[in-house]
Scaffold this motif. Structure first.
Motif, short mmCIF file in Angstrom:
data_model
loop_
_atom_site.label_atom_id
_atom_site.label_comp_id
_atom_site.label_asym_id
_atom_site.label_seq_id
_atom_site.Cartn_x
_atom_site.Cartn_y
_atom_site.Cartn_z
N GLU A 171 -6.79 6.33 2.47
CA GLU A 171 -8.19 6.01 2.75
C GLU A 171 -8.36 4.55 3.19
N ALA A 172 -7.60 3.65 2.57
CA ALA A 172 -7.70 2.23 2.93
C ALA A 172 -7.27 2.01 4.37
N ARG A 231 -11.79 -5.03 4.26
CA ARG A 231 -12.96 -5.00 5.14
C ARG A 231 -13.40 -6.42 5.49
N ASN A 233 0.83 -1.20 0.00
CA ASN A 233 0.00 0.00 0.00
C ASN A 233 0.87 1.26 0.00
N ALA A 258 -9.94 3.40 6.72
CA ALA A 258 -11.12 2.52 6.76
C ALA A 258 -10.90 1.36 7.73
N ARG A 300 -5.53 7.29 -2.08
CA ARG A 300 -6.30 6.03 -2.05
C ARG A 300 -5.74 5.07 -1.00
N LYS A 345 -9.96 -2.01 -0.63
CA LYS A 345 -10.72 -1.78 0.60
C LYS A 345 -11.71 -2.90 0.90
#
Lengths: 408, 408
Positions: A95-96, A133, A86, A99, A92, A129
């Motif tokens: 954000e991952a 999750r 990552n 989250a 982006r 993502k």
């Protein structure tokens, strides 16, 4: 590509459970691996944290967020994603990570900044993502597992699971330490190296835990190198749950501080060495002892110049007592050195002393030493009291095969 | 061990004779080679000299003596020994160099400090004085030879003879330049690299010749690397015999100074690139263009961090457009960089821009480019105006074979 288990691998050690630490693993399917690739560590409330991170100017969002959160000193969870670093993924990627923090902090009822996230694997692909999750959701309800399961789950190109444990007596209270680490290539010095996690049940103030970690790091993780290449994601975190019931360690004046620092350094050294033992293509484990330098720091830089020299590393791979290449590496280190005071030994036998080949130098024991798996190089600069020990591995066809012959 | 001719080799170029320069070669038998290994260059009286040398703290006696003598600006002879670097040999090595200087200066009737000596080969074995004496005696009376013979005679593990020529108009006068160089491994930046010798018939004051050489060196020899390892003996010398009859060049104000400096830089760049083309195990020639850095020097250091990264070099060897490894190398360079402004291209195709993978990135033309022999990597930092170009080669099984599989 199937990479063979390193010939320098060691069995996974017996390690104690740490009160206040619960390990769980799950499958996020970041890669088509038939194994768990997401690790979740739940930590007791009030756990102290300390951390050291890569000095890369292109560090990942995980490192940026972790570096900021460590300063607050509190942790309740750790998530490690394996198969995707990552890194270099811009907003982006960030954000991952956020989250994941939100999902775990909601489940635990803690702050998002008490959830630490690490990712390791390919650079330049945003962490998906949806996979993260689902993986986190599975991990949150998974059965607890042991250290070896977690050590396997955080690995990528690692060929064996790596861990180290220790204990220390803090006055009358025994405390336990357990650490796991991953790393094999893109291993270089001068920073926290790789993803390493150390857990203890000791009660320690975060500021002092940080001080002890930085001190241990300087003599261990910062003294290893596989290829001189530095990851965008290197992280070592220490978590102290405080469940052992010792009198809280606040500083060097606290009873047991020395004992704990020694145990922490011991775990760090074992973990660091295990990364070298899994160095890509490694066939020999090399210890380089530098003495007589103008300072310890200068000794460490000279040791790393030797350890990072491809000509020294290939000579050791070939069993060649080529001390001229060690001279070359000392000369290029950019540190004070006097050619005519320099001495070099392999396996305890001096090949050169005070800038001259030793007259009655017998290469027979040296050749025998170089046939072995554990190689010892000693360099004395004859200038001062500075000394350091650095660890590395040899450079073999295996390294080229792993990094060139197959697409990453 | 027989090392194959580099696939990146170029034919030896046609090069002009230089008035005032006479080349001779002979056999000193330093190694069991079936070829000449001692080169003798006789220079016209009044020849100016300039030189740049390794920054190694363990430099050879040849380098120490040469560095001191260059300051006097006069040369009448050059001796190059191939097969023995005479480095790390203490007072015995120094005596061997002084014996050669005495022998040649007696024959020519010049000062000992006008005789320049270089040696290249194994480190740690004193140059045998008897072999040197007999070799020099033979060279003093040998028939003159051409550039290619001399280029072969100064080589060691080189797989092809390397030279470059140029000419320049200084007002109405045409002057010629011819250079030869040796080098293949232990090649690293930030200094004069390898043994390189450039000859010109131009009339140039030594102080200004030194200034032009240092300027050319910074953009050429100091911008190449094969393995990041720095020799104890690296030397580049420029000799100007003054036989062309031009108005003496004393500084940038002298007519023709710009033209000569450009020709000198051209020869240096060609010679430097030819060393990379003979890099140990090299299969690809890599050009790394760095722009947008905070300064030219910063750009050069970032370029060299990329060029020295074993993970980048093996990725290129494997034809892998792994720009994540370029990100890693930029991050570890220790220079100002902003992850979110960084852009990377292979063969003119941008894979990443401003810290993010390019959305419609098409790897097809990049993969085709990486199959070729000449690889182009561009990195833009988006910070400033600093730029630099660095040259290197890939890291292959050939490098390991040359340096590990056979005893040196």
């Amino acid at each position: 590509m199937q990479i063979d288990r390193s010939p320098l691998a060691r069995p996974f050690p017996a390690m104690p459970a740490i009160a206040g630490v619960t390990l769980r693993v799950a499958r996020a399917h970041y890669k088509a691996w038939d194994r768990c690739d997401l690790t979740y560590v739940e930590l007791a409330e009030g756990t102290s944290i300390a951390g050291v991170f890569t000095k890369s100017a292109c560090a990942s969002s995980e490192v940026e967020l972790g570096r900021a959160a460590v300063k607050r000193g509190r942790a309740q969870a750790l998530i490690v994603n394996a198969g995707n670093a990552n890194a270099f993924t811009g907003y982006r990627g960030r954000e991952a990570v956020e989250a994941i923090q939100a999902q775990v902090s909601a489940a635990l009822g803690c702050g998002a900044d008490e959830v630490f996230v690490s990712s390791t694997g390919v650079i330049g692909v945003p962490l998906p993502k949806d996979k993260a999750r689902a993986g986190v959701a599975a991990a949150l309800v998974a059965q607890p597992c042991g250290w070896q399961d977690a050590a396997v789950a955080i690995g990528t190109t690692d060929t064996f699971a790596k861990g180290a444990g220790a204990s220390a007596m803090l006055g009358e209270t025994r405390v336990e330490l357990a650490g796991i680490i991953k790393g094999s290539g893109m291993i270089a010095p001068d920073m926290a190296t790789m993803l390493g996690y150390i857990f203890t049940d000791a009660d320690i103030a975060p500021v002092f835990l940080q001080e002890m970690l930085e001190r241990a790091n300087a003599a261990t993780f910062s003294c290893i190198t596989v290829d001189g290449d530095t990851s965008t994601s290197d992280t070592v975190l220490v978590f102290a749950t405080g469940r052992a019931g010792n009198a809280r360690i606040e500083g060097w004046h606290s009873p047991g501080a020395d004992a704990f620092a020694a145990a922490l350094a011991d775990v760090c050294r074992n973990l660091a060495q295990s990364v070298v033992r899994d160095g890509e293509g490694a066939a020999k484990f090399i210890t380089i002892r530098v003495s007589g330098a103008v300072s310890d720091d200068s000794a460490r830089r000279i040791g790393l110049a030797i350890a990072n020299s491809p000509l020294v590393k290939t000579a050791i791979a070939g069993g060649d007592a080529n001390w001229g290449r060690v001279v070359m590496a000392v000369g290029k280190a950019g540190e004070p050195a006097d050619r005519d005071r320099l001495s070099i030994a392999f396996g305890g036998v001096w090949a050169a002393k005070n800038g001259l080949p030793v007259d009655d130098y017998d290469e027979t024991p040296v050749a025998a030493h170089l046939k072995g798996e554990d190689i010892d190089i000693a360099v004395d600069l004859g200038l001062g009291e500075g000394h350091a020990t650095v660890w590395t591995c040899d450079l073999t066809h295996g390294y080229i095969a792993i990094n060139a012959d197959y697409r990453s």
